[in-house]
Design an enzyme around this catalytic site. Sequence first.
Site, mmCIF file in Angstrom:
data_model
loop_
_atom_site.group_PDB
_atom_site.id
_atom_site.type_symbol
_atom_site.label_atom_id
_atom_site.label_comp_id
_atom_site.label_asym_id
_atom_site.label_seq_id
_atom_site.Cartn_x
_atom_site.Cartn_y
_atom_site.Cartn_z
ATOM 1 N NE ARG A 10 -53.013 12.333 81.273
ATOM 2 C CZ ARG A 10 -52.004 11.811 81.949
ATOM 3 N NH1 ARG A 10 -51.136 12.580 82.540
ATOM 4 N NH2 ARG A 10 -51.870 10.504 82.062
ATOM 5 C CG ASP A 140 -57.940 23.137 81.719
ATOM 6 O OD1 ASP A 140 -58.155 24.340 81.951
ATOM 7 O OD2 ASP A 140 -57.598 22.335 82.597
ATOM 8 C CE LYS A 277 -54.129 21.776 93.794
ATOM 9 N NZ LYS A 277 -55.542 21.879 93.468
ATOM 10 N NE ARG A 310 -47.762 19.903 86.556
ATOM 11 C CZ ARG A 310 -48.586 20.930 86.622
ATOM 12 N NH1 ARG A 310 -48.135 22.100 87.008
ATOM 13 N NH2 ARG A 310 -49.855 20.813 86.301
ATOM 14 C CE LYS A 378 -68.300 22.923 94.097
ATOM 15 N NZ LYS A 378 -68.858 23.305 92.798
ATOM 16 C CG ASP A 497 -74.727 59.899 64.564
ATOM 17 O OD1 ASP A 497 -74.709 61.038 65.043
ATOM 18 O OD2 ASP A 497 -73.931 58.992 64.906
ATOM 19 C CE1 TYR A 498 -69.040 64.134 59.736
ATOM 20 C CE2 TYR A 498 -68.179 64.370 61.956
ATOM 21 C CZ TYR A 498 -67.985 64.384 60.583
ATOM 22 O OH TYR A 498 -66.740 64.637 60.073
ATOM 23 C CG ASP A 499 -68.662 62.760 65.906
ATOM 24 O OD1 ASP A 499 -67.436 62.872 65.836
ATOM 25 O OD2 ASP A 499 -69.461 63.726 65.849
HETATM 26 C C1 GDG Z 1 -58.268 21.440 87.753
HETATM 27 C C2 GDG Z 1 -58.220 22.756 88.516
HETATM 28 C C3 GDG Z 1 -60.567 22.383 89.249
HETATM 29 C C4 GDG Z 1 -56.716 13.523 94.614
HETATM 30 N N1 GDG Z 1 -55.931 12.626 95.214
HETATM 31 C C5 GDG Z 1 -56.374 11.401 94.882
HETATM 32 C C6 GDG Z 1 -57.475 11.564 94.056
HETATM 33 N N2 GDG Z 1 -57.671 12.871 93.912
HETATM 34 C C7 GDG Z 1 -58.770 13.493 93.153
HETATM 35 C C8 GDG Z 1 -59.730 14.211 94.060
HETATM 36 C C9 GDG Z 1 -60.355 15.228 93.099
HETATM 37 C C10 GDG Z 1 -59.231 15.495 92.120
HETATM 38 O O1 GDG Z 1 -58.263 14.460 92.273
HETATM 39 C C11 GDG Z 1 -58.532 16.817 92.363
HETATM 40 O O2 GDG Z 1 -59.467 17.828 92.230
HETATM 41 P P1 GDG Z 1 -59.091 19.305 91.798
HETATM 42 O O3 GDG Z 1 -60.287 20.157 91.901
HETATM 43 O O4 GDG Z 1 -57.885 19.776 92.516
HETATM 44 O O5 GDG Z 1 -58.831 19.113 90.241
HETATM 45 P P2 GDG Z 1 -57.624 19.070 89.194
HETATM 46 O O6 GDG Z 1 -58.027 18.095 88.172
HETATM 47 O O7 GDG Z 1 -56.339 18.838 89.834
HETATM 48 O O8 GDG Z 1 -57.551 20.519 88.587
HETATM 49 C C12 GDG Z 1 -59.170 22.753 89.699
HETATM 50 C C13 GDG Z 1 -60.557 21.112 88.427
HETATM 51 O O9 GDG Z 1 -59.614 21.155 87.351
HETATM 52 C C14 GDG Z 1 -61.933 20.831 87.832
HETATM 53 O O10 GDG Z 1 -62.305 21.815 86.937
HETATM 54 O O11 GDG Z 1 -61.380 22.190 90.390
HETATM 55 O O12 GDG Z 1 -59.186 24.018 90.308
HETATM 56 O O13 GDG Z 1 -56.881 23.016 88.945
HETATM 57 O O14 GDG Z 1 -61.434 14.666 92.410
HETATM 58 O O15 GDG Z 1 -60.643 13.310 94.600
HETATM 59 N N3 GDG Z 1 -58.171 10.540 93.554
HETATM 60 C C15 GDG Z 1 -57.747 9.284 93.876
HETATM 61 N N4 GDG Z 1 -56.665 9.077 94.665
HETATM 62 C C16 GDG Z 1 -55.954 10.095 95.182
HETATM 63 O O16 GDG Z 1 -54.981 9.876 95.900
HETATM 64 N N5 GDG Z 1 -58.422 8.236 93.421
#
Ligand code: GDG
Length: 727
Positions: A10, A140, A277, A310, A378, A497-499
Amino acid sequence: MAKKIIVSNRLPVKAVKKKNKFVFTSSEGGLATGLGSIYTQENNIWIGWPGLEVIENYEQKEVSEKLKELNLLPVFLSQEEINQYYEGFSNEVLWPVFHYMPTYAKYKQSYWDYYYKVNLKFKEAIIQIAEPGDTIWIHDYQLLLLPAMLRSEFQNISIGFFQHIPFPSYELFRLIPWRAELLEGMLGADLIGFHTFDDAHHFTIAATRILPIQSSSNLITINDRSVVVESFPMGIDSKKFEMLTSNDEVILQINNLRKNFQQAKIVVSIDRLDYSKGILQRLLAFELLLQLYPGYIEKIVLYMIVVPSRDTVPQYKKLHDDIDKLVGNINATFRTMNWHPVQYFYRSFPIETLSALYNVADVCLVTPMRDGMNLVCKEYVASRVKNDGVLILSEMAGASKELIDALVVNPNNIGAITSALVEALHMPLTEQQRRMKQMRQLVSKFNIDHWVKLFMTRLLEAKQQQQSSLTRHINGEVLDRIKTLYNQAGKRVLYLDYDGTLVGFKTNIDMAFPDQELYDLLHKLSADPANNIVIISGRNHKTLEEWFKGIRLDLIAEHGVWQKRHHEQQWQSIPGINNKWKPEIQSILDIYTDRTPGSFVEEKSFSLVWHYRKVAEGLGELRANELVNTLRYIIEGKGLQVLQGNKVIEIKNIEVNKGKAALSRMQNNEYDFILAVGDDQTDEDIFKAMPPEAVTIKVGSQISAANHYVRSYHYVRQLLKQLATTN
Ligand code: GDG
């Protein structure tokens, strides 16, 4: 000017259609922000699907033009492609298997066909704009085939690949019918990145077991090209989450939340709807908390956001229904007139609301069954500017490898999550601060910009490393130089060398006898009176004699214990070596042979060899390492050495060494062309012993003291053939 091309399923845009017109704005997501420093610059570009359902042909021109202003290039997908490639193969095969839910996978041939077709579509879009010298970074699991598809067009272009979801253990990955094709696709890249070391390790194991290729630490060699496999734990835009805490709208929402939940501790949970999750398990742990500790009634709320995803797919719809039911039950069982234990929202919110929640939450509960990284935890840490609050984190999330100061739990252990909640709610402030400070330092340092820089720098290095090993690889130019040196020489010595060097590696050692082609080659080479051909092998001297009787060859057997010139009848052995040590070592080797099906001991005149070429992959290496560790202490002071060869461990006198044997052979002989070729660790002694003008060639690996390398024994034979016919 060379450019950088980012590719993902995307595009990083938010799109809306207003009055039949499209409006696009750049997304504020973490990845988009991090890569913003790349794709928005100069002629760089990001390629991907614009994400809107289906864009009709007549609308595509308008969309392309609007996206071009944002440095974006669309790949348009039809409804059928979205269904089969994206919803189908990506989300119903790769997603469940990679998240350790193989029973959810549907291995439909049409999914695969579309996956291949859409990866090809991405390739077509990229080759319209890519040029040699460009750097391509593919993201990805939707695009696993793309690196190799691009590699077939551009041999020298730099390709990086990063996988955001876990890479499963070999045992799961091998279930996929198209496993080899997927691995070959990924290995088109020069650098393959994952979030964690475990993912990278799983990938390397799967690649080397499923494909006929080899790896050495973090390098995989495929078709003469080395691919670096490493972990790059992704970070977030930590400054942004810090700054948000002082945003007016966020402060307003923080105050509202505080007002609404005055008496209660707030536990926050934010996820996309997905079976990976652990949302139901989290609810069960919260329910158990209320059952076991009724004192928390009216004193705690679980603020749970689930972002729709989904939910037309049956598994997701069922999960949605199950969550609805469980939340309903918990609320119905425990609610009071003024209080609902679970505040559940099935929708998404603006980032300001997320920030306010991260701010007021005493505890953040992140308990996925499996997660590549997980950014929510994080973001919580980055938002805790006062260093208080507690993070409960699943050990199955990639982030748990970094955030070790969280309360780390197994998400399948409901009781452990409940206990962690109790511990979190009672944690003294000083302890909260000690932990949070450590985590904040880490999240701040290893932020998204750091991640992007690290990946790009490593990609550049990987390419440079590849170029330098290419120059060591024997190509046309080097071959011409070797031929010239050979032709100009009047007295030559060739140590072979052989092998693994003159013949391929066979599972049964007795099957690796010389074939007619090799005999013809050796006859031809030795017919030239200027040549001294020396077969220098670890093999038993009797075997060598039997195989090479009647050819004008010098033989060095058992790594130098025995030597015989072509005109001599008798073998000479190194004087003064003894065999008194054998019984003790033999008894240890016997123990390992009894414990390891397929292994066996070979006794040579002055050495003992433990062979494991017929032992199950992995077990052999494990036992070999154990054996070497055991022997290390036992051989001390006995004048012995342990040599690790290709699927063999050999114990012999310290005096015995191919390098010494080769050198002694050269005394009183003035050779003006010296060649040494070998494939294993014992041949390194020859390479090191040779004078600098010697041509030394390692077979099968670039990591060697030799000054050149070739891929396999086939190339050695080709080289020797060319030398034999070069006069
Ligand atoms: C892949 C991997 C890996 C969530 N709800 C709302 C919202 N969020 C934001 C969060 C966070 C992000 O979505 C979800 O973070 P994930 O780490 O779960 O990332 P994904 O993009 O789903 O998944 C995952 C990631 O890629 C990065 O490499 O960590 O393991 O599956 O940033 O804040 N944001 C807003 N409203 C919401 O209701 N604005």
